[in-house]
Design an enzyme around this catalytic site. Structure first.
Site, PDB file in Angstrom:
ATOM      1  N   TYR A 143       1.503   5.008  -2.526  1.00 54.42           N
ATOM      2  CA  TYR A 143       1.766   6.400  -2.127  1.00 54.42           C
ATOM      3  C   TYR A 143       3.145   6.864  -2.578  1.00 54.42           C
ATOM      4  CZ  TYR A 143      -2.657   6.827   0.045  1.00 54.42           C
ATOM      5  OH  TYR A 143      -4.005   6.904   0.215  1.00 54.42           O
TER       6      TYR A 143
ATOM      7  N   HIS B  73      -9.652   0.666 -11.104  1.00 58.24           N
ATOM      8  CA  HIS B  73      -9.301   1.643 -10.062  1.00 58.24           C
ATOM      9  C   HIS B  73      -7.844   2.101 -10.183  1.00 58.24           C
ATOM     10  CE1 HIS B  73      -8.546   3.485  -6.197  1.00 58.24           C
ATOM     11  NE2 HIS B  73      -7.642   2.559  -5.917  1.00 58.24           N
ATOM     12  N   PHE B  74      -6.913   1.151 -10.257  1.00 50.42           N
ATOM     13  CA  PHE B  74      -5.515   1.634 -10.264  1.00 50.42           C
ATOM     14  C   PHE B  74      -5.051   2.086 -11.644  1.00 50.42           C
ATOM     15  CE2 PHE B  74      -4.695  -3.064 -10.216  1.00 50.42           C
ATOM     16  CZ  PHE B  74      -3.972  -3.165 -11.398  1.00 50.42           C
ATOM     17  N   HIS B  75      -5.906   1.868 -12.660  1.00 51.34           N
ATOM     18  CA  HIS B  75      -5.585   2.537 -13.919  1.00 51.34           C
ATOM     19  C   HIS B  75      -6.053   3.996 -13.900  1.00 51.34           C
ATOM     20  CE1 HIS B  75      -4.330  -1.381 -15.391  1.00 51.34           C
ATOM     21  NE2 HIS B  75      -3.720  -0.722 -16.358  1.00 51.34           N
TER      22      HIS B  75
ATOM     23  N   ARG C 202     -10.348 -10.004 -12.231  1.00 53.18           N
ATOM     24  CA  ARG C 202      -9.181  -9.354 -12.809  1.00 53.18           C
ATOM     25  C   ARG C 202      -8.165 -10.434 -13.195  1.00 53.18           C
ATOM     26  NH1 ARG C 202      -5.802  -6.965  -7.608  1.00 53.18           N
ATOM     27  NH2 ARG C 202      -4.280  -6.413  -9.199  1.00 53.18           N
ATOM     28  N   ARG C 203      -7.105 -10.037 -13.857  1.00 47.35           N
ATOM     29  CA  ARG C 203      -5.954 -10.900 -14.146  1.00 47.35           C
ATOM     30  C   ARG C 203      -6.378 -12.221 -14.776  1.00 47.35           C
ATOM     31  NH1 ARG C 203      -2.131 -10.595  -8.771  1.00 47.35           N
ATOM     32  NH2 ARG C 203      -0.991  -8.798  -9.529  1.00 47.35           N
TER      33      ARG C 203
ATOM     34  N   HIS D  68       0.805  -1.221   0.000  1.00 47.30           N
ATOM     35  CA  HIS D  68       0.000   0.000   0.000  1.00 47.30           C
ATOM     36  C   HIS D  68       0.844   1.280   0.000  1.00 47.30           C
ATOM     37  CE1 HIS D  68      -3.669   2.054  -0.406  1.00 47.30           C
ATOM     38  NE2 HIS D  68      -3.265   2.905   0.503  1.00 47.30           N
TER      39      HIS D  68
END
Lengths: 158, 551, 54
Positions: B229, B376-378, B441-442, B225
Site C-alpha cells: 500500500y 499478480h504483483f506484476h 514462483r521464484r 502487506h
C-alpha cells in the site's frame, strides 16, 4: 460527509459481494473442515530423523482415525523423502511434513495440497485423493541454489 | 480552496532533493529491469546465464532493486515535491533532514547491493530466515528503512508548519495524502526493523545462535502487506489529485479521497497473516480474522474506482458529452500524463480481482507461491503503480529541471505505455495461467526430472520470455525519456498539475485531520490482530534455527 | 469558517442536487458494475477450482 446516491449503491453492492465471499469461505473452512493447513505441532528440526512419524517417511495405513493413511514427507535442501509414492485412489490421507533445514514449500501441483514447511513446525493437510494420475510435488519456497531441482512424485491409482 | 495553488512551482532547492531520489530510482529501474529480462529468458529454457552467474542472485537483484529501491526512492522523491508544491517550500531544516534521509538510504542501498553482487546475500528480497545473509546486507537494509523515516520526517515537518500557519483548516489534499503514506510507512516498517535489529543482524554477527523463524516471518509480513500500500498510495495520490487537473476536470470529492486514505491507514496493516495462510504455527481462527480485516481494505479501493470513473464522466459531461459512455471520447488520450496512468488504472481491475482471490483464506492453497502470485504483483506494482510513476515523471521531472515535455517525447511516452501493456499482457497473463496449473514462483528452469505436468508449463514460460523481452524494450524507452527530461529537453515551464474541488462542494470535515484518533485506531487494530497470536507463537515456540547458506 | 461553508454547501438545495446526480453518473455506475461482476466471476472461477481439486 456527502456521498453520491450511486456511490452508496455501488458500495452496498461491493460490501454485499465481500460478505458473500467471506461467508462462503468461512462456512467452508469452519463447518466443512476446509481450513488452510495450520498445524500447531512443533518438532526439533535437528532431530527430525529420530522423531516419529518422521523417522519413517512414506505412506502408512492407519486404523481408528478419521483418515485411512498417513503420508509422511521430510524435506531438506534440495530433496524430499520419499522421492516417489503411490497412493490408492479414493484414500483419505493425512499428509504430514516438516523440514530439517531452511523453509521449503510442499505443493502437489494441480491439487489443494500446498503448504509451507518451516523448521521447528509440523505441517499437515488431510484430503481424499479422488482423482487418478501422476502428480508432481514441487518446492515452492526459495531454499537455495538447487531449489528448482527439489521435487517428488505421487501416483494415484486404483 | 485557494490554499492548494498558493505555491505554484516547487522551489529549486527542493527540486534538487527530489531529483536526487529520482536518479537513484531510475538507475535501479535500469539494472533491475535488465535482471528481469534475464530471468524470463532463463526460465524459458532456451538461454543460460554466462560466467556462472546464479539465477537466484539475479532474482535477488531484481527484487531488491525494483521492489525496495526503485519504489522507496521514487515515492520519497515524489512526496517531497508534492509536499513542497502544496504545503510550501521546505524550511532549511526540513530540507537538510531530507538530504540526510536520502544519503542514509543511498548508503544502505550500496551496502546491500555490494553484498548481493558478491553473492553473500542471495536470499531474495524477502530474506527469509534461516537463510543467513552477510550482516552488511541486513545493516544496509536497516539504513534504507531508517533513511526513509528521516526523509518522511522532513515531509511531516513541512506539513506541520503549514498546519501551524493555517489553524483550523484541513491541510492541502496532496500533502495530507503524502503524510498518511509516510505515517503508514513508519508504523509498518517498525516490524521489519524489529526483525532485522533484534533477530537477523545479531544472528548474522554471531551474537545470537538461533532465531525464531515464525516470529521473523510474522514481523516481515506485518511490514510486507502495508509495503504494497506504501507503493500504491502515491499512485492513488496522482489518480485523485493530479489526473482531474490533467483532464480538465475537478476532484470528485476531497472528503471521500481523504476518507479512503484513512481507511488504508487503518486496514492495510493488521492483515499480514493473509501472506501466511498456508503456514504452520498460526491458529486458523486468527488467520480468518485477518482475512476479514483484509477484505475491509478492499473498500477504499472500491471507493477509488467510483471516484475515478466519476471524475472522468463529470469532466466529459462538462465538455458536452452525451449518452452513457460519450465522456470516454472527451478524455485526452493523446496526453501521456493521462493515458499512461490510465493504463495503470485499467490494470488494477484484474490486479484487484486477483488480490481478493489470494486473500480468500483456503483458496490461497490454489495459488500460494505459484507463479500466479508473481503475475499478480506484476499487475499491481509493475503495471498500476509503475505506469502511474512513469506518468508522474512525464510532468514532474521537467517541472523540477525547468524543462518541457516535447510533443515527440509525449508520443514516445504513449508508445512506451502501450509497449508495457502488451508485454505485461503476455508475461502476467501467462504467469496467472501457469500458476493455476501449479508452477512455482521464484524458480529457475527445470523439467523436474521429465515430469508431465512440468512439460505443460514450458509454453507459458516461453510466453513470459516474449513478454519480458517486450517489457525490456519498454524499460529502454522510459530510460530514454527520463534522460531526455532530466538533461536534454528544451528549457521551459512544465506545470505541476494539482486538481481542485468543484465550487459547490462541501467543506472537508475536520475530523479527517484528527491524527491522534486515526493513528490511535490503527494501533488498536494492530494490537487486536496480532497480540494473541504473537503471544501464542512465543509461548509455543520450537527451538530456534541456526543460519544456513544454501546458495 | 468551516461551519459556515457547511451551511452553504450542496445540502441547501438537496432536490436539485439529487436529480442532477443520478443523470450525470450513469456511465460511472455501469463501469463500476462491470468491475464488480469481473471480480465476482474471477473469484467464482478460482473458488470452483478449489472445490474441484483434492
Amino acid at each position: 460527509m456527502h456521498m453520491h446516491k450511486l456511490e452508496k449503491i455501488w458500495l452496498i453492492f461491493g460490501l454485499a459481494a465481500l460478505i458473500v465471499f467471506l461467508s462462503t469461505i468461512g462456512v467452508s473452512a469452519f463447518y466443512l473442515g476446509n481450513k488452510p493447513p495450520s498445524c500447531l505441532t512443533t518438532v526439533d528440526p535437528e532431530k527430525v530423523d529420530q522423531t516419529a512419524p518422521f523417522n519413517k517417511p512414506g505412506l502408512h495405513k492407519v486404523e481408528g482415525k478419521d483418515w485411512d493413511y498417513e503420508l509422511v514427507f521430510v524435506a531438506q535442501a534440495f530433496a524430499y523423502t520419499p522421492t516417489q509414492v503411490t497412493v490408492p485412489l479414493g484414500a483419505k490421507v493425512k499428509v504430514i511434513a516438516t523440514t530439517k533445514d531452511v523453509v521449503h514449500g510442499l505443493e502437489v501441483a494441480g491439487t489443494n495440497i500446498n503448504m509451507m514447511l518451516e523448521p521447528g513446525y509440523v505441517s499437515e493437510y488431510t484430503t481424499t485423493f479422488d482423482k487418478e494420475g501422476e502428480y508432481l510435488i514441487v518446492c515452492n519456497e526459495y531454499c537455495g541454489t538447487g531449489h528448482h531441482l527439489m521435487s517428488s512424485k505421487i501416483e494415484v491409482k486404483k | 480552496m485557494p490554499s492548494i495553488n498558493s505555491t505554484i512551482k516547487v522551489d529549486s532547492r527542493d527540486a534538487k532533493l527530489s531529483m536526487a531520489h529520482f536518479y537513484v530510482a531510475f538507475a535501479a529501474l535500469a539494472i533491475g529491469g535488465l535482471m528481469g529480462l534475464l530471468q524470463t529468458l532463463v526460465r524459458s529454457g532456451k538461454f543460460e546465464l554466462p560466467g556462472g552467474i546464479g539465477y537466484y542472485q539475479v532474482l535477488t537483484v531484481h527484487g531488491v532493486l525494483l521492489g525496495l529501491v526503485l519504489t522507496t526512492f521514487f515515492i520519497m522523491g515524489f512526496q517531497h515535491a508534492a509536499v513542497s508544491r502544496t504545503a510550501g517550500t521546505h524550511s532549511d531544516k526540513a530540507r537538510l533532514t531530507g538530504w540526510i534521509g536520502f544519503w542514509v538510504m543511498t548508503l544502505g542501498t550500496v551496502m546491500a547491493a555490494a553484498m548481493v553482487l558478491m553473492n553473500k546475500a542471495t536470499v531474495l528480497y524477502t530474506f527469509y530466515a534461516p537463510l543467513q545473509a552477510h550482516w552488511i546486507f541486513y545493516l544496509g537494509l536497516t539504513f534504507v528503512v531508517v533513511g526513509s523515516w528521516i526523509d518522511g520526517i522532513a515531509q511531516i515537518m513541512t506539513y506541520a508548519k503549514w498546519k501551524k500557519n493555517n489553524p483550523g483548516k484541513p491541510g492541502p489534499l496532496l500533502s495530507f495524502m503524502a503524510v498518511i503514506n509516510t505515517v503508514l510507512w513508519i508504523i509498518c516498517t517498525i516490524g521489519v526493523a524489529a526483525e532485522v535489529l533484534f533477530q537477523l543482524l545479531p544472528w548474522s554477527l554471531g551474537l545470537i545462535d538461533r532465531v525464531d523463524v515464525l516470529v521473523s516471518r510474522t514481523l516481515f509480513w506485518y511490514f510486507g502487506h502495508p509495503l504494497v500500500y506504501f507503493w500504491l498510495l502515491p499512485a492513488y495520490m496522482a489518480w485523485y489529485v493530479v489526473i482531474p487537473k490533467v483532464i480538465g476536470g475537478k476532484i470528485f470529492s476531497d472528503s471521500l479521497a481523504r476518507l479512503s486514505f484513512i481507511l488504508f491507514l487503518l486496514f492495510s496493516i493488521p492483515v499480514g497473516f493473509h501472506h501466511q495462510l498456508t503456514e504452520p504455527g498460526i491458529d486458523p481462527a486468527w488467520k480468518f480474522i485477518q482475512v476479514i480485516l483484509t477484505f475491509l481494505v478492499i473498500i477504499p479501493s472500491l471507493m477509488t474506482a467510483f471516484a475515478m470513473f466519476a471524475t472522468f464522466e463529470s469532466a466529459g459531461r462538462a465538455k458536452g458529452a452525451k449518452g452513457m459512455f460519450g465522456w470516454v471520447k472527451k478524455l485526452p488520450w493523446n496526453d501521456a500524463r493521462f493515458t499512461v496512468p490510465f493504463i495503470g488504472m485499467a490494470a488494477f481491475i484484474p490486479a484487484g480481482a486477483g488480490g481478493i482471490i489470494n486473500a480468500s483464506n483456503q483458496m490461497d492453497q490454489v495459488v500460494h507461491n505459484t507463479i500466479w502470485i508473481t503475475g499478480h504483483f506484476h499487475l499491481t506494482l509493475a503495471t498500476s503503480v509503475v505506469l502511474t510513476f512513469f506518468g508522474i515523471s512525464y510532468w514532474l521531472i521537467p517541472h523540477l529541471t525547468g524543462r518541457k515535455l516535447t510533443k515527440k517525447m509525449n508520443k514516445l511516452a504513449l508508445i512506451q505505455a502501450w509497449v508495457w501493456f502488451i508485454g505485461m499482457a503476455f508475461m502476467s497473463g501467462s504467469m496467472h495461467a501457469e500458476g493455476l496449473l501449479g508452477a512455482p514462483r521464484r524458480s529457475a528452469f527445470s523439467t523436474y526430472m521429465g515430469a508431465k505436468q512440468a512439460a505443460e508449463w514450458i509454453p507459458y514460460q516461453i510466453a513470459q520470455a516474449v513478454g519480458g523481452t517486450i517489457l525490456f524494450i519498454g524499460i529502454i524507452l522510459i530510460l530514454i525519456i527520463f534522460i531526455n527530461l532530466a538533461f536534454f529537453a528544451p528549457k521551459g515551464e512544465e506545470e505541476f498539475p494539482v486538481g481542485e474541488q468543484a465550487e459547490n462542494a462541501e467543506a472537508t470535515p475536520m475530523v479527517l485531520e484528527n491524527w491522534k484518533l486515526w493513528i490511535g485506531i490503527s494501533i488498536v487494530l494492530i494490537l487486536f490482530a496480532y497480540t494473541i497470536p504473537f503471544i501464542d507463537m512465543i509461548q509455543n515456540a520450537p527451538i530456534g534455527s541456526k543460519g544456513f547458506k544454501t546458495w | 469558517m468551516a461551519k459556515a461553508q457547511l451551511k452553504n454547501g450542496p445540502k441547501s438545495n438537496p432536490k436539485v442536487q439529487h436529480k442532477e446526480e443520478s443523470e450525470s453518473l450513469k456511465g460511472t455506475m455501469a463501469s463500476v458494475m462491470f468491475l464488480g461482476f469481473f471480480i465476482i466471476v474471477t473469484w467464482l472461477g478460482v473458488y470452483f477450482l478449489f472445490v474441484d481439486r483434492f
